[in-house]
Enzyme design. Structure first.
Site, mmCIF file in Angstrom:
data_model
loop_
_atom_site.group_PDB
_atom_site.id
_atom_site.type_symbol
_atom_site.label_atom_id
_atom_site.label_comp_id
_atom_site.label_asym_id
_atom_site.label_seq_id
_atom_site.Cartn_x
_atom_site.Cartn_y
_atom_site.Cartn_z
ATOM 1 N N LYS A 78 -24.211 45.015 -29.447
ATOM 2 C CA LYS A 78 -25.662 45.100 -29.185
ATOM 3 C C LYS A 78 -26.054 46.556 -28.959
ATOM 4 O O LYS A 78 -25.321 47.317 -28.313
ATOM 5 C CB LYS A 78 -25.991 44.235 -27.960
ATOM 6 C CG LYS A 78 -27.480 44.114 -27.658
ATOM 7 C CD LYS A 78 -27.735 43.170 -26.463
ATOM 8 C CE LYS A 78 -29.232 43.007 -26.216
ATOM 9 N NZ LYS A 78 -29.516 42.112 -25.072
ATOM 10 N N SER A 158 -33.195 38.535 -25.950
ATOM 11 C CA SER A 158 -33.229 39.790 -26.668
ATOM 12 C C SER A 158 -32.034 40.023 -27.588
ATOM 13 O O SER A 158 -32.130 40.840 -28.511
ATOM 14 C CB SER A 158 -33.321 40.939 -25.659
ATOM 15 O OG SER A 158 -32.147 41.026 -24.883
ATOM 16 N N SER A 182 -31.091 36.305 -22.204
ATOM 17 C CA SER A 182 -30.935 36.954 -23.511
ATOM 18 C C SER A 182 -29.618 36.740 -24.235
ATOM 19 O O SER A 182 -29.488 37.136 -25.389
ATOM 20 C CB SER A 182 -31.161 38.453 -23.372
ATOM 21 O OG SER A 182 -32.534 38.698 -23.338
#
Ligand code: GLN
Length: 493
Positions: A78, A158, A182
């Site tokens: 990420k 997210s 998330s």
């Protein structure tokens, strides 16, 4: 060759150890799938040279015979994780061109164990969002589609890029972070497994901070076993993070017996929301029945302060964010606005922050600054902190009463269409089942458990006692076995 991308971490580990396949081969297959999947918008920065070098080094270690579990496993990272000399922008314009001089603890532990980095993954800007639509790169897209429609759906957020990449077999697994859901919400939206560990289990050092008392990194994987394997390498005490717990790291994989006879599973009545789609209700009931059939004791429980969790979260998270994001001032990192004649330092800050932060991040900074301001601190921030303590106490009482894990839906709906949820409050409602876990600092996992009528994946969430990820993973493993979710998205990209 492409089939190699479908391997799980456990499958790849075992096949590499037997000499059936090399990390170089799996890595090359992933790189070619990534090159083919631009339409998913999952990767925002590819690192094929690093991947190829790491894979070659991993193959040497595996040949030598004592490689760790994650050795040679190609991962997506990420964009919130600082990776040394590799762009790390938290999907924000304000970190344009930022290349950290150091590696986050999580990624350095993974790479020290021999894991391979394929590239950086898309996400909501600074991890603020539930749909990946706030990314400066544009959104990642869900590999799943609704029926025969070609509407582009969100992969959630997210960690939307992580979710899309794992579901579409672009990498074997990915790192995610979870401040209010998330990891678990995007995992549910794409039919994969996502684990948020106990707060303090995984070091936050080198992960761009959103809300420091809630942020926690975790694995996003193809199944529960892989989550157990990857978590072990991600966690451990880190003196560089003052909230990192100095507590033993068990062999989570060894805990996966699938035997949950006599375990008590709590079903919280407050999670039965008005207007919850019948399919979510059914999924939850089916999951409950599966755990019961596996020998668990089902117990109705109450978590009375649940309804205050979302408002408390949307005070605490922006408050911490407004403080954490104060460092992006155009001086130290990334973007700096072009200044006009006569502009001073104040104009430099204002213009840089107005240009660099997207609308959702600006909204959070404004809300956060407001709730922390002298006149409103008690009314909002302190009150939210007191509510947080009550939410934690609800869980403590249930666990003290003998509950081993709690079962809830992971999300209030299946993946929605991009652009369908543009009202911020509507978007925040997505987190209704997940934020309680962050506020209470507990471990939570989302397991894919079924498909809705349109063929979209749905997830169930299990919540465990603090530090008992091993037990939680084992209940999740039993649920996964009973649910038998094997569906894959049909390739359109
Ligand atoms: N959707 C939530 C938010 O926007 C959670 C985000 C997260 O967990 N990083 O704050």
């Amino acid at each position: 060759m492409t089939d190699l991308t479908k391997l799980t971490i456990a499958g790849a580990r075992d096949a590499m150890r037997k000499g059936d396949v090399t990390s170089a081969e799996i890595t090359a297959a992933c790189l070619s799938s990534i090159a083919d999947a631009g339409a998913l918008g999952a990767f925002v920065h590819n690192t094929p040279e690093i991947a190829t070098d790491q894979a070659a080094a991993a193959d040497v270690r595996i040949k030598l015979g004592d490689a760790p579990d994650m050795c040679g496993i190609p991962l997506g990272i990420k964009d919130l994780f600082c990776t040394k000399d590799v762009p790390s922008q938290a999907a924000s314009g304000i970190l344009e061109g930022f290349k950290p001089q150091y590696e986050s603890t999580v990624t350095s532990q993974l790479f020290d164990a021999g894991a391979v980095m394929l590239g950086k993954l898309n996400m909501d800007e600074f991890a603020m969002g539930s749909s990946n639509e706030t990314s400066v790169y544009g959104n990642a897209v869900n590999p799943w589609r609704r029926g025969n429609e070609d509407t582009a759906l969100t992969p959630g957020g997210s960690s939307g890029g992580s979710a899309a990449a794992v579901a579409a077999d672009l990498c074997l697994a990915a790192t995610g972070t979870d401040t209010g859901g998330s990891i678990r919400q995007p995992a549910a939206f794409v039919g994969i497994t996502g684990l948020k560990p106990t707060y303090g289990r995984v070091s936050r050092w080198g992960i761009v901070a959103f809300a420091s008392s809630l942020d926690q990194a975790g694995p996003m994987t193809k199944d529960v076993r892989d989550a157990a394997i990857m978590l072990r390498t991600m966690c451990g005490h880190d003196p560089k993070d003052s909230t990192s717990a100095d507590i033993a790291v068990p062999d989570f994989e060894a805990a996966l017996t699938g035997d949950i006879k006599g375990k008590t599973i709590g079903i919280p009545k407050e999670y039965r929301m008005d207007g919850m789609p019948a399919e979510i209700e059914k999924l939850w009931a089916d999951g409950t029945a599966m755990l019961k059939d596996a020998g668990a004791i089902i117990k109705d429980i109450t978590l009375p302060h649940t309804k205050y969790a979302l408002p408390a979260y949307y005070v605490i998270a922006p408050a911490e964010a407004s403080s954490n994001l104060a460092r992006y001032d155009g001086v130290r990192f990334g973007h700096r606005a072009k200044l006009a004649q006569g502009d001073g330092i104040t104009e430099m800050y204002e213009k840089t922050r107005a240009e660099g932060f997207g609308p959702e991040v600006q909204r959070r900074v404004m809300v956060g600054t407001y709730v922390l301001s002298a006149g409103f601190y008690d009314a909002y921030y302190n009150r939210a902190r007191r509510v947080r303590a009550l939410i934690k106490r609800d869980f403590d009482e249930v666990f003290a009463d003998g509950v081993d894990a709690i079962l809830t839906p992971a999300t209030p709906s299946a993946a929605f269409g991009l652009g369908e949820n543009m009202d911020p409050i509507q978007m925040y409602l997505n987190d209704v089942f997940t934020v309680t876990v962050n506020l209470a600092g507990l471990p939570g996992i989302s397991v894919p458990a079924g498909l809705d009528a349109q063929g979209l994946p749905l997830g169930l969430q299990l919540i465990g006692r603090p530090w008992e990820e091993a037990e939680l993973l084992n209940v999740a493993y039993a649920l996964e076995g009973a649910a038998g979710f094997v569906a894959k998205p049909a390739k359109w990209w």
